[in-house]
Design an enzyme around this catalytic site. Structure first.
Site, PDB file in Angstrom:
ATOM      1  N   CYS A  80      17.679  20.478 -48.070  1.00 32.85           N
ATOM      2  CA  CYS A  80      18.914  21.263 -48.182  1.00 32.85           C
ATOM      3  C   CYS A  80      20.076  20.665 -47.405  1.00 32.85           C
ATOM      4  O   CYS A  80      21.217  20.641 -47.879  1.00 32.85           O
ATOM      5  CB  CYS A  80      18.660  22.696 -47.733  1.00 32.85           C
ATOM      6  SG  CYS A  80      18.232  22.876 -45.972  1.00 32.85           S
ATOM      7  N   HIS A 108      18.186  26.530 -43.077  1.00 34.66           N
ATOM      8  CA  HIS A 108      18.711  26.292 -44.426  1.00 34.66           C
ATOM      9  C   HIS A 108      20.210  26.073 -44.345  1.00 34.66           C
ATOM     10  O   HIS A 108      20.936  26.844 -43.698  1.00 34.66           O
ATOM     11  CB  HIS A 108      18.415  27.463 -45.366  1.00 34.66           C
ATOM     12  CG  HIS A 108      18.867  27.196 -46.768  1.00 34.66           C
ATOM     13  ND1 HIS A 108      18.287  26.219 -47.562  1.00 34.66           N
ATOM     14  CD2 HIS A 108      19.870  27.727 -47.511  1.00 34.66           C
ATOM     15  CE1 HIS A 108      18.880  26.188 -48.731  1.00 34.66           C
ATOM     16  NE2 HIS A 108      19.860  27.086 -48.724  1.00 34.66           N
ATOM     17  N   ASP A 148      24.864  26.619 -53.976  1.00 31.89           N
ATOM     18  CA  ASP A 148      23.680  26.017 -53.370  1.00 31.89           C
ATOM     19  C   ASP A 148      22.994  25.086 -54.369  1.00 31.89           C
ATOM     20  O   ASP A 148      22.633  25.498 -55.469  1.00 31.89           O
ATOM     21  CB  ASP A 148      22.698  27.111 -52.934  1.00 31.89           C
ATOM     22  CG  ASP A 148      21.650  26.614 -51.954  1.00 31.89           C
ATOM     23  OD1 ASP A 148      21.259  25.439 -52.036  1.00 31.89           O
ATOM     24  OD2 ASP A 148      21.206  27.413 -51.106  1.00 31.89           O
TER      25      ASP A 148
END
Length: 262
Positions: free
Chosen positions: A69, A109, A124
């Site tokens: 991420c 994250h 995202d």
């Protein structure tokens, strides 16, 4: 536009001269999800580097690898800035449905909050197979994509003021939490990405430093490869194959373009 923008467009397959307004961000997100895998190979091989624009560009756009991420969303963040968007990076805490609890290793994250015409959206491209594929408004409306239904709800917890919720296509019948995050707490700098990477690479409870994981959306579903199994979803049907090391390497090359085995 510069080299970064050109290489990003080449990697995901959009014309170098095409203007990207807000209304086309879903196309960017879809193409990025189909082109760039979520994978932890450099963590497993202990070959991580500092998170900078240059290093992320080299790894994902030049070497054509994937990432986790903090790499995938920082990559998209740089692209958004170069194309005139008002975006910030912020940290979140992933929820583990099987344990009915948030991860205890911290805000590991990394995600993006984008502001457009006075409204905020979650964007995202670094959440594995759980990608919304569209900007998700922070005002609570549900968005629907090829990957399912997604919404952002408000919460009041130590983990964040908002949560991403999802119902993945063919997989979920009820809403479930993906992660909590704070849209009003952007990261102070890329050094926070390095903090995330250090936790992911070194923490005993990190879910990403034990064994290889590679996953990617496909036009008909998704594929996931570990050192023990290969799982493929095609139009709602799943097949799962037990594999050995040789098969793992062959599948990593075939589906994820991984070539550094020497």
């Amino acid at each position: 536009m510069g080299e970064f923008d050109t290489l990003f467009r080449q990697r995901i397959g959009i014309p170098e001269t095409e203007t990207i307004p807000f209304e086309k961000l879903d196309l960017v997100l879809e193409k990025a999800a189909l082109a760039i895998p979520f994978e932890n190979m450099r963590v497993i091989e202990q070959q991580t580097k500092a998170i900078t624009k240059e290093n992320v560009m080299s790894k994902i756009l030049v070497e054509r690898e994937g990432g986790l991420c903090y790499e995938l969303n920082s990559l998209l963040y740089f692209f958004l800035l170069e194309n005139g968007f008002d975006a910030v990076l912020t940290r979140g805490v992933v929820y583990k449905p099987a344990e009915r609890a948030f991860l205890t290793i911290g805000r590991t994250h990394l995600t993006i909050v984008l502001r457009h015409q006075g409204r905020q959206y979650l964007v995202d491209t670094g959440f594995g197979g759980n990608l919304p594929l569209k900007p998700v408004p922070l005002s609570g409306e549900t968005v629907t994509s090829a990957n399912g239904e997604f919404r952002v709800g408000r919460t009041d917890s130590e983990y964040g003021s908002h949560v991403l919720e999802m119902k993945l296509k063919h997989k979920d019948t009820e809403w479930r939490i993906g992660y909590a995050f704070d849209p009003e707490r952007p990261i102070a700098g890329l050094f926070e990405c390095d903090e995330i990477q250090t936790i992911i690479a070194d923490h005993a409870e990190s879910p990403f430093n034990k064994s290889p994981l590679l996953t990617q959306l496909t036009p008909t579903g998704n594929i996931t490869l570990t050192n023990a199994t290969f799982t493929e979803w095609v139009d709602g049907r799943v097949t799962k194959e037990s594999i050995d090391e040789a098969r793992f390497k062959a599948l990593a090359r075939r589906y994820f373009g991984w070539r550094d085995w020497d």
